[in-house]
Scaffold this active site. Structure first.
Site, PDB file in Angstrom:
ATOM      1  N   HIS A 174      -7.724 -37.887   9.451  1.00 37.48           N
ATOM      2  CA  HIS A 174      -6.745 -38.237   8.421  1.00 37.48           C
ATOM      3  C   HIS A 174      -6.045 -36.991   7.906  1.00 37.48           C
ATOM      4  O   HIS A 174      -6.564 -35.882   8.002  1.00 37.48           O
ATOM      5  CB  HIS A 174      -7.391 -38.993   7.261  1.00 37.48           C
ATOM      6  CG  HIS A 174      -8.464 -38.263   6.534  1.00 37.48           C
ATOM      7  ND1 HIS A 174      -9.730 -38.065   7.064  1.00 37.48           N
ATOM      8  CD2 HIS A 174      -8.486 -37.679   5.320  1.00 37.48           C
ATOM      9  CE1 HIS A 174     -10.472 -37.400   6.194  1.00 37.48           C
ATOM     10  NE2 HIS A 174      -9.738 -37.144   5.130  1.00 37.48           N
ATOM     11  N   HIS A 226      -3.897 -35.423   4.452  1.00 42.82           N
ATOM     12  CA  HIS A 226      -3.641 -35.536   3.019  1.00 42.82           C
ATOM     13  C   HIS A 226      -2.208 -35.086   2.750  1.00 42.82           C
ATOM     14  O   HIS A 226      -1.774 -34.059   3.277  1.00 42.82           O
ATOM     15  CB  HIS A 226      -4.561 -34.596   2.228  1.00 42.82           C
ATOM     16  CG  HIS A 226      -6.008 -34.931   2.334  1.00 42.82           C
ATOM     17  ND1 HIS A 226      -6.690 -35.583   1.337  1.00 42.82           N
ATOM     18  CD2 HIS A 226      -6.912 -34.680   3.310  1.00 42.82           C
ATOM     19  CE1 HIS A 226      -7.954 -35.727   1.695  1.00 42.82           C
ATOM     20  NE2 HIS A 226      -8.114 -35.188   2.896  1.00 42.82           N
TER      21      HIS A 226
END
Length: 145
Positions: free
Chosen positions: A107, A109
């Site tokens: 992932h 940010h």
């Protein structure tokens, strides 16, 4: 956890993708999902994840998935800028617990920054109000092009 290991199908991002856990969703296409971080470092902190992946980190992922993922990150980052008008934006990604990774599903940010406003520490602090996150998600989603 180290950089190596088996993918955990029970991680929170896998649960969000399966609809087993709630998320304040911003953007979704056939490749990526973007949603608000429930432990934000700053107002408007967004996470972008690949939808069809069992990669724990950047090094585990296939190039074709990374291409679509980074395009999604760029699209959402532009929307965060348009919606929230920050002075700067941090786009970051952690690999391994020593580097700060706490959820072992690849992932990115997206963290908006404003001059003179300190950023919170990664993976600490209290959980954000879900209604506020939903409102921010809607505000950002309106700017997706």
């Amino acid at each position: 956890m180290s950089l190596d290991g088996a993918y955990d199908e029970g991680n929170i991002f896998a649960k969000i993708l399966r609809g087993e856990a709630p998320a304040a969703r911003i953007y979704e296409d056939s490749h990526v999902l973007a949603f608000m971080d429930v432990f934000p470092q700053a107002r408007g902190h967004v996470l972008v994840i690949p939808k069809h992946s069992r990669a724990r980190n950047l090094m585990d992922e296939e190039p074709e998935v990374l291409r679509e993922l980074i395009l999604g990150v760029q699209r959402v980052t532009r929307a965060v800028r348009a919606a929230l008008n920050p002075d700067g934006i941090v786009v970051t990604q952690f690999n391994g617990s020593t580097a700060g990774q706490t959820i072992f599903h690849l992932h990115f940010h997206i963290i908006p920054r404003w001059e003179g406003v300190p950023v919170g520490r990664h993976a600490s602090g209290g959980m954000a109000d879900m209604e506020e996150l939903k409102a921010l998600a809607h505000q950002i989603a309106e700017k997706i092009s």
